[in-house]
Design a protein around this motif. Structure first.
Motif, PDB file in Angstrom:
ATOM      1  N   ILE A 175       0.855  -1.197   0.000  1.00  0.00           N
ATOM      2  CA  ILE A 175       0.000   0.000   0.000  1.00  0.00           C
ATOM      3  C   ILE A 175       0.886   1.241   0.000  1.00  0.00           C
ATOM      4  O   ILE A 175       1.673   1.453   0.932  1.00  0.00           O
ATOM      5  CB  ILE A 175      -0.930   0.019   1.236  1.00  0.00           C
ATOM      6  N   HIS A 176       0.763   2.052  -1.037  1.00  0.00           N
ATOM      7  CA  HIS A 176       1.557   3.284  -1.120  1.00  0.00           C
ATOM      8  C   HIS A 176       0.730   4.456  -0.600  1.00  0.00           C
ATOM      9  O   HIS A 176      -0.387   4.696  -1.044  1.00  0.00           O
ATOM     10  CB  HIS A 176       1.981   3.552  -2.566  1.00  0.00           C
ATOM     11  N   ARG A 177       1.290   5.197   0.343  1.00  0.00           N
ATOM     12  CA  ARG A 177       0.599   6.357   0.914  1.00  0.00           C
ATOM     13  C   ARG A 177       1.571   7.540   0.978  1.00  0.00           C
ATOM     14  O   ARG A 177       2.762   7.365   1.240  1.00  0.00           O
ATOM     15  CB  ARG A 177       0.090   6.058   2.334  1.00  0.00           C
ATOM     16  N   THR A 178       1.029   8.724   0.743  1.00  0.00           N
ATOM     17  CA  THR A 178       1.754   9.970   0.976  1.00  0.00           C
ATOM     18  C   THR A 178       1.033  10.723   2.080  1.00  0.00           C
ATOM     19  O   THR A 178      -0.102  10.391   2.441  1.00  0.00           O
ATOM     20  CB  THR A 178       1.791  10.827  -0.304  1.00  0.00           C
ATOM     21  N   ILE A 179       1.697  11.719   2.624  1.00  0.00           N
ATOM     22  CA  ILE A 179       1.100  12.456   3.731  1.00  0.00           C
ATOM     23  C   ILE A 179       1.324  13.951   3.522  1.00  0.00           C
ATOM     24  O   ILE A 179       2.435  14.387   3.207  1.00  0.00           O
ATOM     25  CB  ILE A 179       1.692  11.980   5.080  1.00  0.00           C
ATOM     26  N   GLU A 180       0.264  14.729   3.679  1.00  0.00           N
ATOM     27  CA  GLU A 180       0.380  16.175   3.457  1.00  0.00           C
ATOM     28  C   GLU A 180       1.087  16.828   4.635  1.00  0.00           C
ATOM     29  O   GLU A 180       1.125  16.288   5.748  1.00  0.00           O
ATOM     30  CB  GLU A 180      -0.993  16.792   3.226  1.00  0.00           C
ATOM     31  N   SER A 181       1.649  18.005   4.381  1.00  0.00           N
ATOM     32  CA  SER A 181       2.485  18.677   5.382  1.00  0.00           C
ATOM     33  C   SER A 181       1.715  19.015   6.651  1.00  0.00           C
ATOM     34  O   SER A 181       2.258  18.922   7.765  1.00  0.00           O
ATOM     35  CB  SER A 181       3.092  19.946   4.787  1.00  0.00           C
ATOM     36  N   SER A 182       0.439  19.433   6.507  1.00  0.00           N
ATOM     37  CA  SER A 182      -0.353  19.785   7.697  1.00  0.00           C
ATOM     38  C   SER A 182      -0.583  18.554   8.576  1.00  0.00           C
ATOM     39  O   SER A 182      -0.580  18.646   9.813  1.00  0.00           O
ATOM     40  CB  SER A 182      -1.693  20.399   7.289  1.00  0.00           C
ATOM     41  N   ALA A 183      -0.763  17.396   7.940  1.00  0.00           N
ATOM     42  CA  ALA A 183      -0.938  16.161   8.706  1.00  0.00           C
ATOM     43  C   ALA A 183       0.357  15.790   9.416  1.00  0.00           C
ATOM     44  O   ALA A 183       0.356  15.333  10.563  1.00  0.00           O
ATOM     45  CB  ALA A 183      -1.366  15.041   7.771  1.00  0.00           C
ATOM     46  N   MET A 184       1.469  15.995   8.731  1.00  0.00           N
ATOM     47  CA  MET A 184       2.761  15.706   9.343  1.00  0.00           C
ATOM     48  C   MET A 184       3.014  16.614  10.548  1.00  0.00           C
ATOM     49  O   MET A 184       3.579  16.190  11.557  1.00  0.00           O
ATOM     50  CB  MET A 184       3.867  15.890   8.302  1.00  0.00           C
ATOM     51  N   LYS A 185       2.556  17.875  10.451  1.00  0.00           N
ATOM     52  CA  LYS A 185       2.747  18.819  11.562  1.00  0.00           C
ATOM     53  C   LYS A 185       1.989  18.361  12.806  1.00  0.00           C
ATOM     54  O   LYS A 185       2.477  18.497  13.931  1.00  0.00           O
ATOM     55  CB  LYS A 185       2.271  20.207  11.126  1.00  0.00           C
ATOM     56  N   ILE A 186       0.772  17.807  12.577  1.00  0.00           N
ATOM     57  CA  ILE A 186      -0.011  17.309  13.712  1.00  0.00           C
ATOM     58  C   ILE A 186       0.725  16.167  14.404  1.00  0.00           C
ATOM     59  O   ILE A 186       0.804  16.107  15.639  1.00  0.00           O
ATOM     60  CB  ILE A 186      -1.395  16.843  13.223  1.00  0.00           C
ATOM     61  N   LEU A 187       1.279  15.246  13.595  1.00  0.00           N
ATOM     62  CA  LEU A 187       2.018  14.107  14.166  1.00  0.00           C
ATOM     63  C   LEU A 187       3.260  14.580  14.913  1.00  0.00           C
ATOM     64  O   LEU A 187       3.617  14.029  15.961  1.00  0.00           O
ATOM     65  CB  LEU A 187       2.425  13.142  13.061  1.00  0.00           C
TER      66      LEU A 187
END
Length: 547
Positions: free
Chosen positions: A414-426
């Protein structure tokens, strides 16, 4: 010996129309027994130690009588039998019931270094030509016998003797097979050599695997974690005992792998045991092993303990703070004497292992409270390594997320990317479960997401889905949140509702306490009982039992 002497006990007589026409000086009693046993058409038979051969002639039936004691190997073996026995690779001898060696094939003469045909076994022993006689042993026991026998050439052979009986059940011959063990010993040495080479290859492959695993799972970007790695690399070069501290899930096992992979023991195995995941009565046998019969249910032949198996390598004792005081004393002896003693045995076994221990508890405080031995604490704490929690090294969070995304892609495709705002939350989230919690969260989000890109909304939704696991440092606030959780209503029969409620209580206890032992204590039950309940409700996939 003259021909006359050789054949002095041989006889003949001719019978025609049931009347003896001509005879030698054979005894009348023997002659009568031969005639009585003879059946017309029979060419040869045996009577009381005599071999009888019958030839029909125009003058009548010619009976040729010869005693067994006059046999040579040519008399009772045809040329084909001799050729067959001389063609096999093992030595073959045939003895009579009196121990006289009637036949010896060429290979037997070659490997034992002496021709024994026509001689009595007891005489050969008396002359010191061989250490023992398989034939005499078989004659005495009338059973198959196998012994190790030494001959005059100094060689030792494996000899098996088997009795051969006549139609009356009387011992007639002894057949002995002599096997030269020299070639077998050479093959055995070659096999052992190949086994050692194979074990070395396996260890090297395992070491390479461990190195690759360490490289791919230990992420250190922050200055705090880089300091830990530098300390680890210095420690790896020596064999001192290491005590790794830190909260649950910070990566203590990965640090242990890094130490082992860069030590002189990297070509040997590293064995891990979680001291909190095994009941007290089993932990001792797992660590130190046991002898056969040491306790009910012990494996026949006994079992080597973890320290024995890992000798030459590294032993990682996770959750060392959960080890009972009795075992702490035995562990201290291992550290001081470099030897173990199996359960049920009084014999010490020397070992060569490096011990790395880890805990998420404050061992110094446990020492003050009397729950941990002071001498063991100082013996383990020679080189302490403290791993900071993830919230104190936030620079590692983003690299870890990308690493776990790659792991999910490799594992599930399963290939997934993550947006910058989501990364900031993590990155801003306080991970109470540290790296383990972050890994599980990334995997969960990837598997549940319905689109290729992970958004901030998806991340926030998953973080808010279970308020109990949020990182809240205030204990009062934790309790308030737990009290706000509405107890689910159970449906079904009384038995079904009781089972559902029991499962819920166990899950809550496992979430609240860091070890099974503590959870069992809080529930007022034995640890073994709780383990059975966990297996019954299949909670192992939802709950982590080790640091």
């Amino acid at each position: 010996m003259s021909i006359t002497q050789l054949h002095k006990d041989e006889h003949f007589f001719i019978v025609k129309n049931d009347e003896v026409m001509i005879k030698s000086d054979i005894q009348i009693e023997l002659l009568e027994k031969i005639i009585k046993k003879y059946s017309k058409g029979t060419e040869s038979f045996e009577v009381e130690g005599y071999f009888v051969h019958v030839l029909e002639t125009s003058q009548g039936s010619l009976f040729y009588v010869k005693p067994f004691t006059q046999y040579s190997y040519i008399d009772f073996m045809n040329p084909l039998s001799i050729k067959v026995l001389n063609s096999i690779s093992d030595g073959v001898t045939v003895c009579g019931s009196d121990g006289k060696i009637l036949f010896q094939n060429d290979i037997d003469i070659e490997i034992v270094g002496i021709d024994l045909m026509g001689r009595y076994a007891k005489d050969v022993i008396a002359e010191g030509l061989m250490s023992d006689s398989i034939s005499m042993k078989v004659i005495e026991s009338k059973e198959k016998v196998t012994i190790l026998q030494t001959f005059i050439n100094g060689k030792c052979f494996l000899v098996s003797g088997k009795p051969i009986f006549d139609e009356y059940g009387e011992l007639q011959y002894v057949v002995a097979i002599t096997r030269d063990m020299t070639q077998l010993k050479l093959l055995e040495k070659e096999v052992k050599k190949l086994e050692v080479q194979n074990e070395n290859f396996k260890n090297k492959l395992q070491a390479l695997h461990n190195k690759e695993t360490t490289k791919s799972s230990l992420i250190a970007v922050s200055s705090e974690m880089m300091q830990v790695v530098k300390r680890v690399m210095r420690v790896a070069e020596v064999d001192s005992t290491v005590l790794i501290g830190g909260e649950s899930g910070v990566g203590k096992e990965e640090i242990t792998k890094l130490i082992h992979a860069n030590s002189r023991r990297n070509n040997k195995q590293i064995l891990t045991i979680n001291c909190s995941a095994i009941p007290d009565n089993l932990l001792e046998s797992e660590l130190f092993g046991y002898e056969a019969g040491a306790f009910t249910g012990a494996v026949r032949g006994g079992k080597a303990g973890l320290f024995e198996i890992a000798s030459g390598g590294t032993v990682f004792l996770d959750e060392i703070g959960e080890m009972p005081l009795l075992l702490q004393a035995k562990l201290l002896r291992v550290l001081q004497e470099s030897e173990v003693q199996r359960l049920g045995s009084g014999k010490p076994i020397p070992i060569d292992v490096r011990i790395i221990a880890a805990t998420n508890r404050n061992l110094a405080e446990m020492v003050r409270q009397g729950h941990f031995r002071e001498d063991l604490y100082y013996r383990l704490n020679i080189i302490p390594i403290e791993i900071p929690p993830l919230r104190y090294r936030r620079q590692d969070i983003i690299p870890l997320v990308y690493h776990f995304l790659a792991v999910v892609e490799e594992k599930y495709g399963i290939h997934r990317t993550i947006e910058s705002s989501a990364m900031k939350i993590l990155e801003c989230y306080d991970w109470s479960g540290n790296v383990r919690q972050l890994k599980n969260m990334v995997e969960r989000i990837c598997l549940l997401a319905t689109q290729p890109e992970i958004t901030a909304y998806i991340v926030q939704q998953e973080l808010d889905s279970n308020p109990i696991i949020r990182d809240i440092e205030n204990p009062v606030e934790i309790q308030n949140i737990q009290e706000q959780v509405v107890t689910p209503k159970f449906s079904g029969t009384l038995k079904e509702q009781v089972v559902a409620f029991e499962k819920k209580i166990i899950k809550e206890a496992l979430s609240k306490f860091p070890s099974i032992r503590q959870a069992a204590k809080s529930l007022g039950c034995d640890q073994s009982t709780l383990v059975r309940k966990i297996q019954k409700f299949q909670l192992t996939k939802q709950i982590s039992y080790k640091d």
